[in-house]
Design an enzyme around this catalytic site. Structure first.
Site, PDB file in Angstrom:
ATOM      1  N   ASN A 139      -5.618  15.388   1.867  1.00 28.23           N
ATOM      2  CA  ASN A 139      -6.967  14.844   1.680  1.00 28.23           C
ATOM      3  C   ASN A 139      -7.778  14.909   2.966  1.00 28.23           C
ATOM      4  O   ASN A 139      -8.454  13.940   3.342  1.00 28.23           O
ATOM      5  CB  ASN A 139      -6.899  13.393   1.179  1.00 28.23           C
ATOM      6  N   ASN A 140      -7.722  16.061   3.631  1.00 34.71           N
ATOM      7  CA  ASN A 140      -8.431  16.197   4.896  1.00 34.71           C
ATOM      8  C   ASN A 140      -8.495  17.665   5.275  1.00 34.71           C
ATOM      9  O   ASN A 140      -7.736  18.488   4.744  1.00 34.71           O
ATOM     10  CB  ASN A 140      -7.725  15.409   6.001  1.00 34.71           C
TER      11      ASN A 140
ATOM     12  N   HIS B 257      -9.296  23.252   4.325  1.00 38.93           N
ATOM     13  CA  HIS B 257      -9.237  21.896   3.766  1.00 38.93           C
ATOM     14  C   HIS B 257      -8.037  21.827   2.832  1.00 38.93           C
ATOM     15  O   HIS B 257      -7.922  22.601   1.889  1.00 38.93           O
ATOM     16  CB  HIS B 257     -10.516  21.550   3.001  1.00 38.93           C
ATOM     17  N   CYS B 258      -7.146  20.880   3.107  1.00 42.31           N
ATOM     18  CA  CYS B 258      -5.921  20.747   2.318  1.00 42.31           C
ATOM     19  C   CYS B 258      -6.033  19.509   1.430  1.00 42.31           C
ATOM     20  O   CYS B 258      -6.088  18.388   1.946  1.00 42.31           O
ATOM     21  CB  CYS B 258      -4.699  20.629   3.231  1.00 42.31           C
ATOM     22  N   PRO B 259      -6.039  19.668   0.105  1.00 41.70           N
ATOM     23  CA  PRO B 259      -6.116  18.481  -0.763  1.00 41.70           C
ATOM     24  C   PRO B 259      -4.868  17.614  -0.698  1.00 41.70           C
ATOM     25  O   PRO B 259      -4.934  16.415  -0.977  1.00 41.70           O
ATOM     26  CB  PRO B 259      -6.294  19.095  -2.161  1.00 41.70           C
TER      27      PRO B 259
END
Length: 281
Positions: free
Chosen positions: A160-161, A155-157
């Protein structure tokens, strides 16, 4: 001989122990045009910061580096390249953020769905206790998205996904374009510093010399930081694709290196035109 932990794991995967009666029926599917968006405060803030930093680099490159340049050809050539790459970076970011990464339907671990799988005796499946879903192989539950994601990488902030089966190509393109515009901005800033040292600082920018220096230092810091970060991320993503460690089902580890590049191109551009494919390969 299997350890107790392995025996428990196998038992939990058998159809008879899935306890479908504990799962409510899955919610009705929305329209196919529904946009995927994660309502996470940290992720939204990181996404806004990403766009702000790209626009800041655009401002400094255009108004500090290119417009004051004496050569129109130099300004036009570098302006087209930088702005084109920046547009592609933001477009890739938007696609990575708003594309369903491969979410498993929520609440599908019902008795009817399990019976429709027609499991053979001894065949095992996973059930996620958090979203009450039958998990495909290599699917993982994301605590931020609150869904199981097929072939989830992480999950990559910043987007945002989750980076998963359906949006990894956009994430790879995003990291590549950001690395390219960071490197390009650093090159132009270095040339500008050399030019301003040889000329009068007041003539090489529309801003005052102190403001020009501060803007260029911030641009160089941003460019160096994101060049290193995105280049490393791009390299690790390409490596994971070519070694089939995470999401790519097209690539087999025992194939030749040329096969890796062919499959990588098919992963990134399954349906795009040849003209757009030339932009990357």
């Amino acid at each position: 001989m299997k350890s107790p932990a392995h025996r428990t794991r196998d038992i939990e995967r058998q159809a008879g122990y899935l306890k479908p009666e504990h799962c409510a029926p899955p919610p009705p599917r929305g329209s196919s045009g529904t946009m995927w968006f994660i309502r996470d405060g940290c992720g939204i803030a990181c996404g806004i910061i990403t766009w702000f930093l790209v626009f800041y680099a655009e401002f400094v490159v255009v108004f500090v580096l290119l417009l004051p340049a004496k050569s129109v050809a130099y300004s036009l050539f570098n302006g087209v390249i930088f702005n084109g790459l920046a547009f592609l970076a933001l477009a890739s970011h938007a696609k990575a953020m708003c594309t369903d990464p491969g979410a498993v339907p929520k609440g599908n671990a019902t008795k009817e769905f399990i019976e429709s799988l027609q499991l053979k005796p001894g065949q095992v499946v996973y059930k996620c206790p958090k979203c009450c879903s039958i998990k495909p192989d290599r699917a993982h539950h994301c605590s931020v998205c609150k869904r199981c994601i097929k072939k989830m990488d992480h999950h990559c902030p910043w987007v945002n996904n989750c980076v998963g089966e359906n949006n990894q190509k956009y994430f790879v393109l995003f990291t590549m374009y950001i690395a390219l515009i960071s490197f390009h901005a650093l090159l132009m800033a270095a040339f500008h510093f050399v030019f301003c040292f040889e000329e009068d600082w007041a003539k090489c920018s529309n801003f005052s010399p102190p403001a020009t220096v501060i803007l260029l230092i911030l641009l160089c810091f941003e460019g160096l930081l994101f060049l290193i970060f995105t280049a490393v991320m791009f390299g690790t993503q390409v490596h994971s694709i070519c070694t089939d460690e995470t999401v790519s089902y097209l690539i087999q580890p025992h194939q030749s290196r040329s096969y890796f590049f062919v499959r990588l191109k098919k992963l990134l551009f399954p349906r795009q035109s040849k003209c757009f494919s030339l932009l990357l390969l």
